[in-house]
Design an enzyme around this catalytic site. Structure first.
Site, mmCIF file in Angstrom:
data_model
loop_
_atom_site.group_PDB
_atom_site.id
_atom_site.type_symbol
_atom_site.label_atom_id
_atom_site.label_comp_id
_atom_site.label_asym_id
_atom_site.label_seq_id
_atom_site.Cartn_x
_atom_site.Cartn_y
_atom_site.Cartn_z
ATOM 1 C CB CYS A 39 1.577 4.622 8.300
ATOM 2 S SG CYS A 39 1.995 6.279 7.830
ATOM 3 N N PRO A 95 0.401 -1.387 0.353
ATOM 4 C CG PRO A 95 0.197 -0.648 2.100
ATOM 5 C CD PRO A 95 0.826 -1.875 1.503
#
Length: 371
Positions: free
Chosen positions: A121, A36
């Site tokens: 992240c 992603p």
């Protein structure tokens, strides 16, 4: 105009004989997939990569668990996927176990094959809300999120993490064991720390260490920009590899890696092939929700209203001019990677950035790639 030179290993490697990776009850057709990347790996891009072959899994752009549960977040479109992409994993982020469990139920209700938790992240606007890589600093809390989600749904729950928070806090091996015990069906490790972000190198020896220590499948990520890199990384221990920036530069990288794994010379991708990919990407973006079969596109539920009003709320049925501008901006972002390293690529990117219409973009693509 010339293509960047590949750093190919001499000869063709022996075919890979390891069994296809399994995530819970899901068997992947290939050990490599699309990682992603926020703002980049939308459903249209993933579909085109899937069509080239060699892609065993796609993971959506990360979507807020809070947005999914409340049904009003404009980023809900990030959770969209199509039947063409299966098996597909929807990645969510958040820090509250109950909220993440509720979001996982929504993902399951959308028909997704897998729900993935973002613990990797490093972006401050995510990590400051006790989400993303910040969860690695509190392993017990991270494991409690996995446990809550695994109890809430029948589909596999997976985790994407980094090596650790910084050099002093390298805890991926420990956290991987904890989330395995909590019910995770697989783990993906990006071999950089949060502090590194995307600088330095991905530590594949650490990824191999994690793979050696847990029984569930481990996928590695980081620094795969050539098909040979994918094959080399698979040899160090993980069951699979998720490719991020490398697939933006070369959407055929997974197909070429599959060729190498099968003992074939990797397919040659011409400049015309690359131009055609961009033209098809434009067509998919411009024609989303046009003449699609019922059930082909899966979307997250919004806070109310019929399908048309929901689409309007998400900005998905903008006026043609607004839609064109959005598509041009998508091309701008992709070409920062896609045309990098090609003779005249900088001028091409500048021209795309100045384009005012899709017709002009098509002309620029034709001039650069087709002649």
């Amino acid at each position: 105009m010339g293509a960047p030179s590949a750093t190919a290993s001499p000869g063709v490697p022996a075919p890979r004989t390891a069994p296809a990776p399994r995530i819970g009850a899901i068997t992947l057709a290939a050990p490599a997939g699309v990682a992603p990347m926020a703002g980049m790996t939308d459903t249209a891009f993933r579909r085109l990569v899937k069509r080239q072959g060699g892609c065993g899994l796609v993971v959506t752009e990360m979507v807020s668990s809070e947005g999914l549960v409340r049904g009003i977040d404009r980023t809900l479109e990030f959770a969209e996927y199509t039947e063409e992409e299966r098996p597909v994993s929807i990645q969510i982020f958040g820090g509250d176990p109950a909220r993440m469990a509720d979001a996982a139920r929504i993902v399951e209700g959308m028909g997704a094959d897998i729900v993935d938790i973002n613990m990797g992240c490093p972006v401050p606007k995510i990590s400051k809300h006790n989400a993303g890589c910040t969860l690695m600093r509190d392993p017990r809390h991270a494991a409690s999120i996995v446990s809550a989600m695994a109890r809430a749904v029948r589909i596999p729950v997976t985790v994407k993490m980094r090596a650790g928070w910084n050099e002093a806090e390298i805890n991926a091996p420990m956290l991987a064991r904890m989330v395995e015990d909590a019910g995770a069906a697989a783990v993906t490790v990006h071999g950089r720390t949060a502090k590194q972000a995307y600088t330095g190198s991905s530590d594949w020896s650490l990824i191999a260490q994690v793979a050696d220590q847990i029984a569930i499948p481990v996928f590695g990520s980081g620094d795969c920009v050539e098909p040979e890199h994918v094959i080399d990384r698979l040899r160090v221990g993980p069951e699979g590899v998720l490719v991020g920036r490398g697939v933006l530069r070369n959407p055929w990288i997974l197909a070429q890696a599959a060729d190498l794994a099968a003992g074939r010379v990797p397919r040659v991708v011409t400049m015309r092939d690359r131009g055609q990919f961009l033209l098809e990407y434009i067509d998919l973006l411009m024609n989303e929700r046009v003449d699609e079969a019922a059930g082909f596109r899966h979307s997250a539920p919004t806070s109310g209203g019929d399908e048309a009003s929901q689409a309007e709320a998400l900005g998905l049925r903008a006026p043609a001019r607004g839609r064109e501008r959005w598509v041009i901006n998508k091309l701008r972002a992709l070409n920062a990677w896609y045309s990098k390293g090609y003779e005249g690529g900088a001028l091409f990117r500048t021209s795309i950035n100045r384009a005012e219409s899709i017709a002009h973009v098509r002309e620029l693509i034709d001039d650069f790639f087709m002649h």
